[in-house]
Design an enzyme around this catalytic site. Sequence first.
Site, PDB file in Angstrom:
ATOM      1  N   MET A  30      49.071  39.138  47.027  1.00 58.83           N
ATOM      2  CA  MET A  30      49.382  37.806  46.524  1.00 58.83           C
ATOM      3  C   MET A  30      50.681  37.798  45.935  1.00 58.83           C
ATOM      4  SD  MET A  30      45.983  35.705  46.090  1.00 58.83           S
ATOM      5  CE  MET A  30      45.378  36.354  44.571  1.00 58.83           C
ATOM      6  N   GLY A  31      51.427  38.811  45.939  1.00 60.12           N
ATOM      7  CA  GLY A  31      52.715  38.749  45.215  1.00 60.12           C
ATOM      8  C   GLY A  31      52.535  39.213  43.864  1.00 60.12           C
ATOM      9  N   ALA A  32      53.844  38.838  42.963  1.00 58.97           N
ATOM     10  CA  ALA A  32      53.742  39.433  41.641  1.00 58.97           C
ATOM     11  C   ALA A  32      53.351  40.845  41.635  1.00 58.97           C
ATOM     12  CB  ALA A  32      52.829  38.730  40.619  1.00 58.97           C
ATOM     13  N   GLN A  35      53.634  48.262  39.941  1.00 68.56           N
ATOM     14  CA  GLN A  35      53.407  49.563  40.262  1.00 68.56           C
ATOM     15  C   GLN A  35      52.180  50.066  41.190  1.00 68.56           C
ATOM     16  OE1 GLN A  35      56.020  51.855  40.798  1.00 68.56           O
ATOM     17  NE2 GLN A  35      57.195  50.124  40.118  1.00 68.56           N
ATOM     18  N   GLY A  36      51.217  49.338  40.834  1.00 70.86           N
ATOM     19  CA  GLY A  36      49.781  49.324  41.597  1.00 70.86           C
ATOM     20  C   GLY A  36      49.996  49.124  43.077  1.00 70.86           C
ATOM     21  N   HIS A  37      50.767  48.110  43.197  1.00 78.25           N
ATOM     22  CA  HIS A  37      50.950  47.476  44.728  1.00 78.25           C
ATOM     23  C   HIS A  37      52.029  48.559  45.404  1.00 78.25           C
ATOM     24  CE1 HIS A  37      50.272  43.280  43.271  1.00 78.25           C
ATOM     25  NE2 HIS A  37      49.432  43.577  44.272  1.00 78.25           N
ATOM     26  N   GLU A 150      41.214  50.186  44.183  1.00 77.11           N
ATOM     27  CA  GLU A 150      39.919  50.361  43.826  1.00 77.11           C
ATOM     28  C   GLU A 150      39.692  49.466  42.477  1.00 77.11           C
ATOM     29  OE1 GLU A 150      38.797  54.498  43.303  1.00 77.11           O
ATOM     30  OE2 GLU A 150      38.384  54.694  45.575  1.00 77.11           O
ATOM     31  N   LYS A 151      40.894  48.808  41.790  1.00 76.83           N
ATOM     32  CA  LYS A 151      40.584  47.991  40.771  1.00 76.83           C
ATOM     33  C   LYS A 151      39.790  46.782  41.312  1.00 76.83           C
ATOM     34  CE  LYS A 151      43.464  44.756  39.580  1.00 76.83           C
ATOM     35  NZ  LYS A 151      42.632  43.636  39.294  1.00 76.83           N
ATOM     36  N   ARG A 189      48.026  39.483  36.828  1.00 73.95           N
ATOM     37  CA  ARG A 189      47.857  38.799  35.761  1.00 73.95           C
ATOM     38  C   ARG A 189      48.019  39.044  34.424  1.00 73.95           C
ATOM     39  NH1 ARG A 189      43.917  37.657  39.456  1.00 73.95           N
ATOM     40  NH2 ARG A 189      43.342  35.362  39.868  1.00 73.95           N
TER      41      ARG A 189
END
EC number: 6.3.2.1
Length: 282
Positions: A30-32, A35-37, A150-151, A189
């Site tokens: 969903m953007g934003a 580094q996880g993405h 996995e978050k 967030r």
Amino acid sequence: MHVYEKRRDIVSNVATLLKEQKTIGFVPTMGALHQGHIALVERAVKENEEVIVSIFINPTQFNNSEDLVNYPRTLESDITLLSQVSTNIIVFTPTPKEVYGDKMQSTNYNFEGLENEMEGKFRPGHFNGVGTVLKHLFDIVSPTKAYFGEKDFQQLQIVKKLVEIEKMSVQVIGCPIFREESGLALSSRNKRLDKEQLEASPLIYNTLSQVKKKFGTKSVIELNEWVSEQFKNNEILKLEYFEIAKISDLKSVKRKQKDTKYRAFIAVFAGKIRLIDNIALN
């Protein structure tokens, strides 16, 4: 970098890739981006010949309209970040109409109870929205593999069940949680947290880590009480829920059983910003 806004354009591109028998890795976001993405995208690049990243803030999975309005929108910097991974990534940035057509509504799915636990209790209709948008996106992108962090462990299990229900051939890949040095799980967030909230936020992961250490010697009831105490007088972080659940069906438990895998799940409010996390216990 190839950026498509129109459904017909990316469908045409995908048709060419499928004709050439290319493997397609897909990272829906969903953007934003953080580094996880990027960790998901990097893995997709390693494991597939082509990679598609969608950036689409899906209205149907927000049960809180204020959360939808305030969700960070950073398309330009997102594309810059992706280009640093690979300039060959295909980015899909549709409008709701391009995804849903004239009927922007969720399908009511039966995820065999997975949708009723934890997040499902506090976010009515959320997983129907998730399942519906992913069904649309999977149909558009036709991925070989799709990557999820996995978050959102409950979401990961929901997606696997969706693929089973819809009889889709995509392989769903779960990837480890990417954390800040403080232990805070990376989330879009997090960009909305102020300094005071950021300084308080390590309590979330520290609590989960202590639960993991105590899990072998403490009962579930004792752990629930202990976690409640950690947040009881905290003026910045408010505990919404803490649950220890079986990985198999995500049902919360009151006592442990042998030969059963468990995970601890937590949701916390920092002001109006909702943060979730989880950890494997055994």
